[in-house]
Design a protein around this motif. Structure first.
Motif, mmCIF file in Angstrom:
data_model
loop_
_atom_site.group_PDB
_atom_site.id
_atom_site.type_symbol
_atom_site.label_atom_id
_atom_site.label_comp_id
_atom_site.label_asym_id
_atom_site.label_seq_id
_atom_site.Cartn_x
_atom_site.Cartn_y
_atom_site.Cartn_z
ATOM 1 N N ASN A 187 -0.707 -12.515 29.949
ATOM 2 C CA ASN A 187 0.712 -12.892 29.995
ATOM 3 C C ASN A 187 1.597 -11.944 29.193
ATOM 4 O OD1 ASN A 187 0.705 -15.552 31.516
ATOM 5 N ND2 ASN A 187 -0.865 -15.947 29.959
ATOM 6 N N ALA A 188 1.107 -10.718 28.985
ATOM 7 C CA ALA A 188 1.859 -9.741 28.193
ATOM 8 C C ALA A 188 3.230 -9.444 28.784
ATOM 9 C CB ALA A 188 1.051 -8.453 28.062
ATOM 10 N N ASP A 189 3.360 -9.588 30.102
ATOM 11 C CA ASP A 189 4.648 -9.291 30.752
ATOM 12 C C ASP A 189 5.736 -10.277 30.348
ATOM 13 O OD1 ASP A 189 2.969 -11.156 32.324
ATOM 14 O OD2 ASP A 189 4.733 -11.260 33.646
ATOM 15 N N LEU A 190 5.361 -11.432 29.792
ATOM 16 C CA LEU A 190 6.342 -12.438 29.390
ATOM 17 C C LEU A 190 6.821 -12.259 27.954
ATOM 18 C CD1 LEU A 190 4.835 -15.771 30.787
ATOM 19 C CD2 LEU A 190 6.783 -14.491 31.695
ATOM 20 N N VAL A 191 6.202 -11.354 27.199
ATOM 21 C CA VAL A 191 6.411 -11.280 25.751
ATOM 22 C C VAL A 191 7.398 -10.175 25.391
ATOM 23 C CG1 VAL A 191 5.287 -11.044 23.505
ATOM 24 C CG2 VAL A 191 4.036 -12.082 25.410
ATOM 25 N N PRO A 192 8.608 -10.535 24.893
ATOM 26 C CA PRO A 192 9.564 -9.512 24.465
ATOM 27 C C PRO A 192 9.455 -9.167 22.986
ATOM 28 C CG PRO A 192 10.662 -11.622 24.492
ATOM 29 C CD PRO A 192 9.228 -11.878 24.898
ATOM 30 N N LEU A 193 8.666 -9.974 22.221
ATOM 31 C CA LEU A 193 8.619 -9.804 20.771
ATOM 32 C C LEU A 193 7.339 -10.429 20.225
ATOM 33 C CD1 LEU A 193 10.220 -8.978 18.152
ATOM 34 C CD2 LEU A 193 11.076 -11.324 18.104
ATOM 35 N N LEU A 194 6.695 -9.706 19.301
ATOM 36 C CA LEU A 194 5.514 -10.210 18.606
ATOM 37 C C LEU A 194 5.867 -10.425 17.142
ATOM 38 C CD1 LEU A 194 2.417 -10.787 18.461
ATOM 39 C CD2 LEU A 194 2.117 -8.340 18.007
ATOM 40 N N GLN A 195 5.645 -11.646 16.648
ATOM 41 C CA GLN A 195 5.925 -11.971 15.248
ATOM 42 C C GLN A 195 4.639 -11.849 14.445
ATOM 43 O OE1 GLN A 195 7.611 -15.909 15.733
ATOM 44 N NE2 GLN A 195 9.688 -15.095 15.803
ATOM 45 N N LEU A 196 4.676 -11.033 13.392
ATOM 46 C CA LEU A 196 3.486 -10.737 12.610
ATOM 47 C C LEU A 196 3.509 -11.424 11.249
ATOM 48 C CD1 LEU A 196 3.080 -6.890 13.205
ATOM 49 C CD2 LEU A 196 1.764 -8.738 14.274
ATOM 50 N N CYS A 197 2.402 -12.049 10.916
ATOM 51 C CA CYS A 197 2.106 -12.511 9.572
ATOM 52 C C CYS A 197 0.597 -12.556 9.473
ATOM 53 C CB CYS A 197 2.716 -13.883 9.283
ATOM 54 S SG CYS A 197 1.885 -15.232 10.166
ATOM 55 N N ASP A 198 0.087 -12.872 8.307
ATOM 56 C CA ASP A 198 -1.361 -12.924 8.145
ATOM 57 C C ASP A 198 -1.741 -14.181 7.377
ATOM 58 O OD1 ASP A 198 -3.973 -11.942 8.493
ATOM 59 O OD2 ASP A 198 -3.315 -9.899 8.048
ATOM 60 N N GLY A 199 -3.051 -14.401 7.266
ATOM 61 C CA GLY A 199 -3.534 -15.573 6.567
ATOM 62 C C GLY A 199 -5.043 -15.622 6.588
ATOM 63 N N PRO A 200 -5.636 -16.594 5.918
ATOM 64 C CA PRO A 200 -7.095 -16.743 5.917
ATOM 65 C C PRO A 200 -7.593 -17.237 7.267
ATOM 66 C CG PRO A 200 -6.076 -18.567 4.759
ATOM 67 C CD PRO A 200 -4.970 -17.599 5.069
ATOM 68 N N ALA A 201 -8.852 -16.921 7.563
ATOM 69 C CA ALA A 201 -9.431 -17.362 8.830
ATOM 70 C C ALA A 201 -9.570 -18.878 8.887
ATOM 71 C CB ALA A 201 -10.791 -16.704 9.033
ATOM 72 N N VAL A 202 -9.816 -19.509 7.741
ATOM 73 C CA VAL A 202 -10.017 -20.962 7.701
ATOM 74 C C VAL A 202 -8.682 -21.667 7.913
ATOM 75 C CG1 VAL A 202 -10.775 -22.907 6.309
ATOM 76 C CG2 VAL A 202 -11.996 -20.730 6.187
ATOM 77 N N ARG A 203 -8.671 -22.582 8.859
ATOM 78 C CA ARG A 203 -7.460 -23.322 9.219
ATOM 79 C C ARG A 203 -7.206 -24.448 8.221
ATOM 80 N NH1 ARG A 203 -6.085 -27.729 12.791
ATOM 81 N NH2 ARG A 203 -4.372 -27.200 14.240
ATOM 82 N N PRO A 204 -5.940 -24.686 7.837
ATOM 83 C CA PRO A 204 -5.637 -25.862 6.999
ATOM 84 C C PRO A 204 -6.161 -27.139 7.654
ATOM 85 C CG PRO A 204 -3.741 -24.418 7.105
ATOM 86 C CD PRO A 204 -4.742 -23.868 8.091
ATOM 87 N N ASP A 205 -6.541 -28.107 6.824
ATOM 88 C CA ASP A 205 -7.267 -29.272 7.346
ATOM 89 C C ASP A 205 -6.406 -30.477 7.679
ATOM 90 O OD1 ASP A 205 -6.579 -30.040 4.815
ATOM 91 O OD2 ASP A 205 -8.622 -30.264 4.057
ATOM 92 N N SER A 206 -5.085 -30.319 7.674
ATOM 93 C CA SER A 206 -4.208 -31.434 8.054
ATOM 94 C C SER A 206 -2.933 -30.889 8.678
ATOM 95 C CB SER A 206 -3.850 -32.277 6.833
ATOM 96 O OG SER A 206 -2.992 -31.557 5.959
ATOM 97 N N SER A 207 -2.249 -31.756 9.426
ATOM 98 C CA SER A 207 -0.975 -31.350 10.028
ATOM 99 C C SER A 207 0.044 -30.979 8.966
ATOM 100 C CB SER A 207 -0.426 -32.478 10.906
ATOM 101 O OG SER A 207 -1.285 -32.727 12.000
ATOM 102 N N GLU A 208 0.048 -31.744 7.874
ATOM 103 C CA GLU A 208 0.992 -31.461 6.788
ATOM 104 C C GLU A 208 0.740 -30.081 6.190
ATOM 105 O OE1 GLU A 208 -0.823 -34.190 7.106
ATOM 106 O OE2 GLU A 208 0.707 -35.696 7.569
ATOM 107 N N ALA A 209 -0.527 -29.735 6.026
ATOM 108 C CA ALA A 209 -0.870 -28.427 5.472
ATOM 109 C C ALA A 209 -0.533 -27.303 6.450
ATOM 110 C CB ALA A 209 -2.348 -28.378 5.105
ATOM 111 N N LEU A 210 -0.694 -27.570 7.745
ATOM 112 C CA LEU A 210 -0.307 -26.576 8.751
ATOM 113 C C LEU A 210 1.185 -26.287 8.686
ATOM 114 C CD1 LEU A 210 -2.279 -27.632 11.949
ATOM 115 C CD2 LEU A 210 -2.420 -25.411 10.822
ATOM 116 N N VAL A 211 1.979 -27.342 8.570
ATOM 117 C CA VAL A 211 3.428 -27.179 8.492
ATOM 118 C C VAL A 211 3.812 -26.428 7.221
ATOM 119 C CG1 VAL A 211 5.627 -28.380 8.285
ATOM 120 C CG2 VAL A 211 3.910 -29.210 9.911
ATOM 121 N N ALA A 212 3.189 -26.786 6.102
ATOM 122 C CA ALA A 212 3.493 -26.109 4.836
ATOM 123 C C ALA A 212 3.156 -24.627 4.914
ATOM 124 C CB ALA A 212 2.724 -26.769 3.697
#
Length: 289
Positions: A187-212
């Motif tokens: 779907n690369a043809d649909l993408v006008p912009l890529l937003q870059l950030c980084d983080g640890p591979a391990v996903r936060p363990d709650s919705s609240e932590a994901l939002v934070a």
């Protein structure tokens, strides 16, 4: 302004969400960014609002800084499409975006009714044509539209586009998560912009932590485990990228200018790695022929 002659590099408003757009333009210019993203509508009740409607003093100040520095506005944000009638809100946003010269308006899909969301986005897309602005649907890992596949399917039906945020790309664990990389390329043809950030591979363990994490705890591009060079290489060469990496802690430590400078250095390093990766793949392809 930037050391990357092949693509434009931007500074997203969320990286410095408490910095008013005129000052954000100045910081972007000092640290080598080509464009900024602007929040013309606050996302949370506690977020600082910026009045950028036509005729406002802040709009005049922002445009003046843009003219002085050459920094442009490429995208505006943010609207959470929840199924309610928000046409008045997006029309006001588009008025501000047109005055700033923006090309896209970022939205997210919080409406669980996908058919209604398609209808909403189609209407928004039609309205946007009069302003020269296209809605871009962002897949957000803790919203109903969470995957690249979902966002792309809805966008194709509505006639709009998608924006890819590497945080949410890496945090999605729902159906089809194993195919995220294939969906990104498909779907690369649909993408006008890529937003870059980084983080640890391990996903936060709650919705609240994901939002934070999403709003205030992201890492500098290249300092985490997200595979950013692969994401850049999966999309068209020369696609604009934007640093969207809020960190309350590090902004407090480094100041706005120091944080922006670190983000620009990180993005440049990721782009250099992606270019090397692409060149190596091209050499291997040529040698195999």
């Amino acid at each position: 302004m930037t050391g990357n002659a092949r693509r434009l590099v931007g500074l997203a408003q969320l990286s410095l969400v408490n910095t008013a757009p005129p000052e954000l333009v100045g910081i972007a210019a000092q640290t080598g960014f080509d464009f900024i993203g602007v929040r013309v509508r606050p996302v949370t009740p506690t977020e600082r609002p910026y009045n950028l409607q036509p005729g406002s003093p802040m709009l005049r100040d922002t445009l003046s800084r843009m003219e002085d520095t050459g920094v442009t506005v490429r995208d505006i944000e943010f609207l959470l499409l929840d199924g309610s009638d928000q046409r008045e809100a997006w029309l006001r946003m588009m008025e501000a975006g047109q005055a700033l010269g923006a090309r896209s308006l970022t939205v997210a899909g919080a409406d669980p009714d996908s058919l209604r969301l398609v209808h909403t986005l189609a209407r928004m897309t039609a309205d946007g044509r009069g302003f020269g602005i296209t809605p871009t649907l962002e897949a957000i890992s803790y919203q109903p539209v969470a995957s690249i596949a979902q966002a792309a399917d809805i966008a194709r039906q509505a006639g709009c586009r998608i924006v890819v945020d590497t945080l949410h790309f890496n945090r999605y664990i729902g159906p089809g998560a194993a195919a995220q990389w294939e969906e990104l390329s498909a779907n690369a043809d649909l993408v006008p912009l890529l937003q870059l950030c980084d983080g640890p591979a391990v996903r936060p363990d709650s919705s609240e932590a994901l939002v934070a994490e999403s709003r205030s705890e992201r890492e500098v591009p290249g300092e985490g485990e997200f595979g950013l060079a692969e994401a850049v290489a999966a999309l068209p060469d020369g696609l604009p990228v934007s640093a969207e990496a809020p960190s309350d802690r590090r902004v407090a430590e480094l100041g706005e200018l120091g944080w922006a400078r670190l983000l620009k250095s990180g993005v440049d390093a990721v782009l250099a790695e992606a270019a090397t990766r692409r060149d190596t793949e091209n050499l291997h392809t040529a040698a195999a022929k």
